[in-house]
Design an enzyme around this catalytic site. Structure first.
Site, PDB file in Angstrom:
ATOM      1  N   ASP A 226     -48.420  38.899 -87.618  1.00 15.88           N
ATOM      2  CA  ASP A 226     -49.392  39.949 -87.323  1.00 15.88           C
ATOM      3  C   ASP A 226     -50.293  39.534 -86.161  1.00 15.88           C
ATOM      4  O   ASP A 226     -50.747  38.392 -86.078  1.00 15.88           O
ATOM      5  CB  ASP A 226     -50.233  40.196 -88.580  1.00 15.88           C
TER       6      ASP A 226
ATOM      7  N   GLU B 124     -45.534  40.522 -83.557  1.00 13.53           N
ATOM      8  CA  GLU B 124     -46.235  41.777 -83.271  1.00 13.53           C
ATOM      9  C   GLU B 124     -47.177  41.473 -82.117  1.00 13.53           C
ATOM     10  O   GLU B 124     -48.264  40.942 -82.301  1.00 13.53           O
ATOM     11  CB  GLU B 124     -47.026  42.286 -84.473  1.00 13.53           C
TER      12      GLU B 124
END
Length: 562
Positions: free
Chosen positions: A216, A284
């Site tokens: 993330d 990401e």
């Protein structure tokens, strides 16, 4: 035709061509009837994914968390939140997935923790200048009394990126940085303890048997020294500012040595040298331009990075041709696969997004009072877009429910919204709840088969009943059966590992040839107003929608030809 990607030059590692299916644990399947999906529910539905034809699953966070941001605020990186089950449930889920020949990717959230993490609680208690505070980004405020934030940064979810604490003695204290929600304080990745802790977390989950990590906010861990002011508002998952500058909190060069250390850890779990045993990382990283994003997938760092430029591309043939060519050029230059994606838990579903005006900016949520998309147009384009994506060499990620053609919930009542963006923006930005609605499995069951009760943590729109799995299974015209066919033919035609040539100057048509050991597959996506003729002698392997009476390809339709 111009060759723009030579798939024969790449090794045959599984992750270079995998289709990975994202599961949002709270919205996939609810085993205990509390209205929130859980790990036992996931385990019970894994055969569906085997039958769909994907290679792996990626699970959004299931760690211990106060759930201020649906689990992306982690309080304990080595345990399961009771909402979702237990650590034994996680082990059972991984084991069952492996029995079904499905790999398991788990989310890792290293940019920030929950403010309820033991480290942050210790930092609050320890006081300014302490070793405990050094793990996070605490600063004194500006002004005579320290009443102003240390800089002018804005949070992605709205408002200031700084929150002032009250010290243990009751006095106004320092400020801490949170690029997202105040309950998500950012770690200081210059601190050796932070780096050592996350390397330990990697080992914990790899030892448990997971096959890799989706990381993330991979572009956000390191901030520019001195934390200089930056005038632009943050754009959710855009990461861009004036003149497309990334800002001093994104894509700093220092992130790369962190991921090089992580890659060495993952590599250490494959002592046989067999690439089928590779443990992987996917970034990401909302980074522009493509050449800069490609730095994350150099062979000493991530295996994959989401191609968000493709996700954001407008529904125009020239734009699609450009992003395909640019993506391959950037990733091929570092020996990495291109990893395609159209939807995820952070963006409006593409079956809805593509039903909006082409030049409209991508919204962060849609409400009942907003202009509503053309649902029929959106689904037709979504099927065509996915048929193009799944033909392209490289890896692909699918977002749960897209194989059903699920639309965004665009009329969700505001009083049930839970995305922190909704509150932090002063109710001006709807947020991401509309794409996170629980899955419909069986049309005539409570909660459409999501669980044994009527409860769902977010309401399901009426349209989901007709789109439930049991309503589409066996219907050759359904979106579900289209996905099953595409995934089967993708394997049979060896498209993911093929070489790609693209036709240029074809107006509102995207035409590519993918050549593999199984032969050449021609893919035509018609974005123009008139029909496109199927070349004489070609066999139609699949079409994203019905061909016209002459057998030609109508607008907003993709065909695969053999």
């Amino acid at each position: 035709m111009t060759t723009i990607h030579d798939g024969t030059s790449h090794p045959d590692a599984w992750w270079r061509k995998a289709v990975i299916y994202q599961i949002y644990p709270r919205s996939w399947a609810d085993a205990n009837g509390d209205g929130i999906g859980d790990l036992p529910g996931i385990t019970s539905r894994l055969p569906y994914l085997r039958d769909l034809g994907v290679d792996a699953v990626w699970l959004s966070p299931f760690y211990t968390s106060p759930q201020a941001d649906a689990g992306y605020d982690v309080a304990d990186y080595r345990d399961i939140d009771p909402l979702f089950g237990t650590l034994d449930d996680a082990k059972d889920m991984v084991a069952r997935a492996h029995e079904l020949d499905l790999r398991v990717i788990v989310d890792l959230v290293p940019n920030h923790s929950s403010d309820e993490h033991a480290w942050f609680q210790a930092a609050l208690a320890a006081g300014p200048g302490s070793p405990e505070r050094a793990r996070y980004i605490f600063r004194d405020g500006k002004g005579p009394e320290g009443n102003e934030p240390p800089n002018n940064w804005k949070a992605v979810f709205g408002g200031s990126a700084w929150t002032r604490i009250t010290e243990a003695d009751g006095s106004p204290g320092q400020w801490y940085l949170h690029l997202f929600d105040p309950k998500q304080p950012d770690f200081d990745w210059n601190h050796s303890e932070v780096r050592a802790e996350f390397e330990s977390v990697l080992h914990f989950w790899l030892d448990l048997g997971v096959d890799g990590f989706r990381v993330d906010v991979a572009h956000g861990l390191v901030k520019e020294a001195g934390l200089p002011d930056w005038e632009a508002e943050q754009e959710l998952l855009g990461g861009t500012g004036p003149d497309d500058g990334q800002g001093p909190m994104w894509d700093q060069d220092g992130v790369h040595e962190i991921y090089e250390a992580w890659r060495r850890i993952l590599n250490s779990y494959n002592t046989s040298g067999d690439s089928s045993q590779d443990r992987v990382m996917c970034a990401e990283a909302w980074v522009k331009p493509a050449s800069r994003a490609a730095r994350y997938v150099r062979q000493t760092e991530f295996h994959q990075a989401f191609n968000f430029d493709f996700l954001d591309t407008t529904w125009r043939a020239a734009d699609l041709r450009d992003v395909i060519e640019t993506s391959y050029a950037a990733n091929d230059s570092v020996g990495a696969p291109t990893t395609w994606v159209l939807s995820n838990h952070d963006v409006v579903r593409h079956a809805t997004r593509l039903g909006l005006p082409i030049d409209a900016p991508r919204p962060n949520g849609i409400g009942a009072e907003d202009a509503q998309p053309d649902a029929e147009l959106g689904l037709r384009r979504a099927r065509a877009a996915t048929a193009l994506m799944l033909a392209l060499p490289g890896g692909s990620y699918l977002w749960q429910g897209e194989e059903l053609g699920l639309p965004e919930h665009t009329t969700m009542p505001d009083d049930v919204r839970q995305d922190p963006t909704w509150e932090r923006s002063g109710h001006t930005v709807k947020g991401r709840d509309g794409c996170r609605v629980p899955m419909p499995w069986e049309a005539d069951k409570p909660s459409l088969g999501f669980g044994p009760s009527e409860q769902t943590w977010l309401p399901q729109p009426e349209s989901y009943a007709a789109l439930a799995v049991d309503q589409q299974t066996g219907d050759e015209t359904s979106t579900l059966e289209l996905y099953r066919t595409m995934l089967r033919l993708r394997r049979e035609r060896a498209l993911a590992g093929g070489s790609l040539a693209m036709a240029t100057n074809t107006g509102e048509v995207v035409q590519v040839d993918i050549t593999s050991a199984a032969g050449t597959t021609t893919v035509i996506t018609n974005l123009g107003e008139g029909p496109v003729e199927v070349p004489e002698g070609a066999t139609v392997l699949l079409a994203s929608g019905p061909l016209d009476a002459k057998g030609d390809v109508p607008t907003d339709t993709t065909v695969w030809l053999g």
